[in-house]
Design an enzyme around this catalytic site. Structure first.
Site, PDB file in Angstrom:
ATOM      1  N   ASP A  15       0.855  -1.177   0.000  1.00  0.00           N
ATOM      2  CA  ASP A  15       0.000   0.000   0.000  1.00  0.00           C
ATOM      3  C   ASP A  15       0.896   1.233   0.000  1.00  0.00           C
ATOM      4  O   ASP A  15       2.087   1.162   0.341  1.00  0.00           O
ATOM      5  CB  ASP A  15      -0.886  -0.040   1.251  1.00  0.00           C
ATOM      6  N   ASP A  17      -0.373   5.206   0.737  1.00  0.00           N
ATOM      7  CA  ASP A  17      -0.720   6.172   1.775  1.00  0.00           C
ATOM      8  C   ASP A  17      -0.789   5.511   3.148  1.00  0.00           C
ATOM      9  O   ASP A  17      -1.529   4.553   3.361  1.00  0.00           O
ATOM     10  CB  ASP A  17      -2.070   6.827   1.473  1.00  0.00           C
ATOM     11  N   ASP A 223      -2.024  -0.610   5.916  1.00  0.00           N
ATOM     12  CA  ASP A 223      -2.389  -0.031   7.210  1.00  0.00           C
ATOM     13  C   ASP A 223      -3.881   0.065   7.455  1.00  0.00           C
ATOM     14  O   ASP A 223      -4.308   0.321   8.592  1.00  0.00           O
ATOM     15  CB  ASP A 223      -1.791   1.374   7.341  1.00  0.00           C
TER      16      ASP A 223
END
Length: 296
Positions: A15, A17, A223
């Protein structure tokens, strides 16, 4: 679980961001030393993100990465034509890429957002209804980067402004109209029934087929909730600590190893990969070359 010189090829699906990029300022500076190690051993680093193709290509230039990536929460996989000797099946040519799509067009999800406005319009807005200045303000992106973020081809990001009860009702109504829902770090994504996990598995399988590898070690790092499918489909799942929410719950039945970081964003990203991959062992027995994956 440690990956050494005798292990199958590691593949890093990440991922962006809040993971490889800092949640607040989008910097990847803390990850650069580890990125350089991965490049030196020809270990592919594959962005697997809600971002657009324009955003990822811009970021790859900054990172000096030349490899494949997955955009818009698994809606499409972009593979540089120089990576494989053969065109992958079910891919179309969009020079300089082969493109595998898993989603219907963005227009479908803009239409669903419009249908939801009579009941929920006071609680949300979405990218297609926002100016570039508004997108920049809510994301923290520059105006130029906000312009790239709005060049979406598949799903539609929704900015929620209501309470939790209204949010649950909105999600149920969107699903009834045919939208799949992914909850990201900042936005609710109206999208197709694709996800990062499906796209990741397809690309990992294509690597094995094209490069004639007996096996690969799929490492996924993320996240937030829209990373769950990717983490659950990986051999090794890394949950990056977030400043905004707790670690999302995972179905751990198929995951060989889970690592939860102590550091946030790119600090945690480097922490995890340096724990999982024994770079000192690879220094004397470099990973088998896997094609033109990256350059530094």
């Amino acid at each position: 679980m440690t990956i050494t010189a005798n292990s199958a090829l590691p593949m890093v699906f990440t991922d962006l961001d809040g993971t490889l990029l800092d949640h607040h300022n989008y910097s990847f500076a803390a990850a650069e030393p580890t990125l350089e190690k991965l490049k030196a051993h020809q270990i592919p680093v594959i962005a697997t993100t809600s971002k657009t193709v324009q955003e990822v290509t811009h970021l790859y230039e900054a990172m000096a990465i030349n490899g494949p990536f997955i955009v818009e929460n698994g809606a499409a996989v972009y593979i540089p034509k120089s990576l494989f000797t053969k065109q992958p099946e079910d891919c179309e040519s969009q020079p300089p890429f082969w493109v595998k799509t898993f989603s219907s067009p963005r227009s479908n999800y803009i239409a669903i957002a419009e249908q939801l406005k009579p009941e929920f319009g006071q609680y949300f807005t979405h990218f297609a209804a926002m100016s570039i200045e508004e997108i920049a303000k809510v994301t923290g992106l520059s105006l130029a980067d906000a312009q790239l973020a709005n060049q979406r081809q598949y799903g539609e990001p929704v900015l929620w402004r209501g309470g939790e009860n209204e949010k649950h009702a909105f999600i149920n109504a969107a699903q009834a109209l045919g939208a799949n829902i992914l909850l990201g770090g900042r936005f609710i994504h109206l999208c197709d029934a694709c996800d990062k996990g499906k796209a990741m598995n397809w690309l990992a399988g294509e690597y094995q087929h094209q490069l004639q590898l007996a096996n690969v070690n799929v490492i996924a790092l993320g996240d937030s909730g829209n990373d769950t499918a990717m983490l659950e489909a990986a051999d090794i799942a890394v949950q990056i600590k977030s400043p905004t929410h707790t670690y999302p719950l995972l179905n751990t039945s198929k995951i060989k190893f889970i690592y939860q970081t102590q550091g946030y964003g790119p600090i945690g990203w480097s922490e995890a990969l340096n724990f999982i991959i024994d770079f000192s062992a690879l220094a004397t027995n470099p990973t088998k070359p896997t094609g033109e994956l990256s350059h530094g």
